[in-house]
Design a protein around this motif. Structure first.
Motif, PDB file in Angstrom:
ATOM      1  N   ASN A 107      18.334 -35.087  39.100  1.00 17.25           N
ATOM      2  CA  ASN A 107      17.905 -34.935  38.046  1.00 17.25           C
ATOM      3  C   ASN A 107      19.161 -34.245  36.867  1.00 17.25           C
ATOM      4  O   ASN A 107      19.495 -34.848  36.127  1.00 17.25           O
ATOM      5  N   SER A 108      19.345 -32.784  37.414  1.00 18.77           N
ATOM      6  CA  SER A 108      19.266 -32.179  36.863  1.00 18.77           C
ATOM      7  C   SER A 108      21.521 -32.834  36.172  1.00 18.77           C
ATOM      8  O   SER A 108      22.075 -31.884  35.740  1.00 18.77           O
ATOM      9  N   TYR A 109      21.817 -32.820  37.447  1.00 17.32           N
ATOM     10  CA  TYR A 109      23.486 -33.606  38.050  1.00 17.32           C
ATOM     11  C   TYR A 109      24.104 -34.423  36.734  1.00 17.32           C
ATOM     12  O   TYR A 109      24.762 -34.227  36.209  1.00 17.32           O
ATOM     13  N   MET A 110      22.906 -35.666  36.463  1.00 19.55           N
ATOM     14  CA  MET A 110      23.187 -36.671  35.267  1.00 19.55           C
ATOM     15  C   MET A 110      22.927 -35.492  34.247  1.00 19.55           C
ATOM     16  O   MET A 110      23.920 -36.967  33.132  1.00 19.55           O
ATOM     17  N   ALA A 166      24.960 -35.018  28.964  1.00 16.22           N
ATOM     18  CA  ALA A 166      25.256 -34.330  27.976  1.00 16.22           C
ATOM     19  C   ALA A 166      27.122 -34.399  27.686  1.00 16.22           C
ATOM     20  O   ALA A 166      27.157 -33.860  25.913  1.00 16.22           O
ATOM     21  N   LEU A 167      28.326 -34.950  28.604  1.00 16.58           N
ATOM     22  CA  LEU A 167      28.913 -34.372  28.242  1.00 16.58           C
ATOM     23  C   LEU A 167      29.770 -36.177  27.824  1.00 16.58           C
ATOM     24  O   LEU A 167      31.354 -36.474  27.702  1.00 16.58           O
ATOM     25  N   THR A 168      29.144 -37.260  27.975  1.00 20.17           N
ATOM     26  CA  THR A 168      29.759 -38.303  27.792  1.00 20.17           C
ATOM     27  C   THR A 168      28.584 -38.856  26.594  1.00 20.17           C
ATOM     28  O   THR A 168      29.119 -39.885  26.223  1.00 20.17           O
ATOM     29  N   GLU A 169      27.760 -38.384  26.097  1.00 20.08           N
ATOM     30  CA  GLU A 169      27.283 -38.732  24.874  1.00 20.08           C
ATOM     31  C   GLU A 169      26.919 -38.062  23.856  1.00 20.08           C
ATOM     32  O   GLU A 169      26.898 -36.604  24.234  1.00 20.08           O
ATOM     33  N   ASN A 170      26.661 -38.514  22.946  1.00 18.76           N
ATOM     34  CA  ASN A 170      26.432 -37.381  21.364  1.00 18.76           C
ATOM     35  C   ASN A 170      24.775 -36.980  21.694  1.00 18.76           C
ATOM     36  O   ASN A 170      24.183 -37.867  21.534  1.00 18.76           O
ATOM     37  N   ARG A 171      24.517 -35.591  22.368  1.00 16.53           N
ATOM     38  CA  ARG A 171      23.316 -35.459  21.898  1.00 16.53           C
ATOM     39  C   ARG A 171      21.998 -35.971  22.441  1.00 16.53           C
ATOM     40  O   ARG A 171      21.144 -36.386  22.252  1.00 16.53           O
ATOM     41  N   PRO A 172      22.210 -36.488  24.224  1.00 15.96           N
ATOM     42  CA  PRO A 172      21.450 -37.526  24.584  1.00 15.96           C
ATOM     43  C   PRO A 172      20.377 -36.914  24.446  1.00 15.96           C
ATOM     44  O   PRO A 172      19.838 -36.409  24.378  1.00 15.96           O
ATOM     45  N   ILE A 173      19.710 -38.188  24.872  1.00 15.62           N
ATOM     46  CA  ILE A 173      17.687 -37.487  25.330  1.00 15.62           C
ATOM     47  C   ILE A 173      17.892 -37.892  26.505  1.00 15.62           C
ATOM     48  O   ILE A 173      18.607 -39.778  26.846  1.00 15.62           O
ATOM     49  N   GLN A 190      34.321 -23.729  26.943  1.00 18.78           N
ATOM     50  CA  GLN A 190      34.056 -22.863  26.965  1.00 18.78           C
ATOM     51  C   GLN A 190      32.639 -24.655  25.813  1.00 18.78           C
ATOM     52  O   GLN A 190      31.581 -24.301  26.045  1.00 18.78           O
ATOM     53  N   GLY A 191      34.117 -25.257  25.178  1.00 19.20           N
ATOM     54  CA  GLY A 191      33.222 -26.390  24.382  1.00 19.20           C
ATOM     55  C   GLY A 191      32.469 -27.100  24.879  1.00 19.20           C
ATOM     56  O   GLY A 191      31.070 -28.016  24.454  1.00 19.20           O
ATOM     57  N   ASP A 192      32.564 -27.544  26.016  1.00 23.05           N
ATOM     58  CA  ASP A 192      31.853 -28.592  27.104  1.00 23.05           C
ATOM     59  C   ASP A 192      30.247 -27.703  27.359  1.00 23.05           C
ATOM     60  O   ASP A 192      29.455 -28.228  27.627  1.00 23.05           O
ATOM     61  N   LEU A 193      30.253 -26.821  27.891  1.00 19.94           N
ATOM     62  CA  LEU A 193      29.712 -25.623  28.099  1.00 19.94           C
ATOM     63  C   LEU A 193      27.632 -25.219  26.789  1.00 19.94           C
ATOM     64  O   LEU A 193      27.013 -24.753  27.076  1.00 19.94           O
ATOM     65  N   GLU A 194      29.111 -25.991  25.586  1.00 19.05           N
ATOM     66  CA  GLU A 194      27.954 -25.710  24.562  1.00 19.05           C
ATOM     67  C   GLU A 194      27.327 -26.756  23.922  1.00 19.05           C
ATOM     68  O   GLU A 194      26.506 -26.953  23.257  1.00 19.05           O
ATOM     69  N   ARG A 195      27.619 -28.197  24.628  1.00 21.43           N
ATOM     70  CA  ARG A 195      27.127 -29.025  24.963  1.00 21.43           C
ATOM     71  C   ARG A 195      25.217 -29.733  24.935  1.00 21.43           C
ATOM     72  O   ARG A 195      25.550 -28.765  25.882  1.00 21.43           O
ATOM     73  N   ILE A 196      24.947 -30.627  23.934  1.00 21.53           N
ATOM     74  CA  ILE A 196      23.160 -29.956  24.709  1.00 21.53           C
ATOM     75  C   ILE A 196      22.803 -31.362  24.854  1.00 21.53           C
ATOM     76  O   ILE A 196      23.842 -32.492  24.868  1.00 21.53           O
ATOM     77  N   PHE A 197      22.114 -31.742  25.612  1.00 21.98           N
ATOM     78  CA  PHE A 197      20.898 -32.652  25.462  1.00 21.98           C
ATOM     79  C   PHE A 197      19.213 -32.654  24.912  1.00 21.98           C
ATOM     80  O   PHE A 197      19.322 -31.153  24.787  1.00 21.98           O
TER      81      PHE A 197
END
Length: 180
Positions: A77-80, A85-92, A135-142
């Protein structure tokens, strides 16, 4: 008779704490821990009997078998979540009922080898993937739907290192207490 501290049995390495700083060295060390974890867990549990695997690690807790299957399910689940987070903007993200999953037939009775193999595969994919993030990728959130909490990908790396070590400690402490 020795008094058992249930809180210590539940959280043998304490609760996850988000570090104040996430430097490159910390993140790379966490990724290396994720890389080593599946074999570390396998070494701990591979020689356990069915009776030992079906022993709870604490009163009211899961069996060792359920813990192994849970770690595999949770890390999948974490992998998903990383991918979302990398393919959607601030996904829930999609939450799941861990307790219900742990009570499913495959988790209660299935051979641990299938989850150990799955954990090796998902961690191989995860580590390969994490080592390529910017670094930018690492800042992305869910966003978690139950708490509305935002989690950055760099925080999630640390959280899953903690998660693996948390459950490893559950099993290791049981083995030590029972002299197995």
């Amino acid at each position: 008779m020795e008094k058992i501290d249930l809180e210590e049995l539940r959280y043998p390495i304490g609760h996850f704490e988000v570090p104040e700083n996430f430097d490159d060295t910390t993140i790379q060390n966490w990724i290396s821990e994720l890389e080593a974890f599946p074999r570390k867990l396998e070494s701990l549990v591979k020689n356990l009997s069915d009776e030992q695997l079906d022993t709870v690690y604490r009163p009211g807790g899961w069996t060792v078998r359920q813990v192994v299957h849970h770690v595999s399910d949770s890390h999948h689940n974490s992998y998903m979540r990383f991918k979302w987070a990398l393919t959607e903007n601030r996904p829930i993200i999609k939450a799941y009922n861990e307790k219900a999953w742990a009570d499913l037939l495959d988790t209660r009775t299935g051979p641990i080898e299938m989850s150990l193999d799955h954990l090796k595969a998902i961690h191989t994919k995860l580590v390969y993937f994490l080592r390529k993030l910017s670094q930018g990728d690492l800042e992305r959130i869910f966003i978690h739907p139950e708490s509305n909490a935002e989690t950055s990908l760099k925080e999630n790396i640390g959280r899953y290192v903690w998660h693996g070590n948390h459950h490893y400690a559950h099993i290791k402490n049981l083995l030590d207490r029972n002299n197995w």
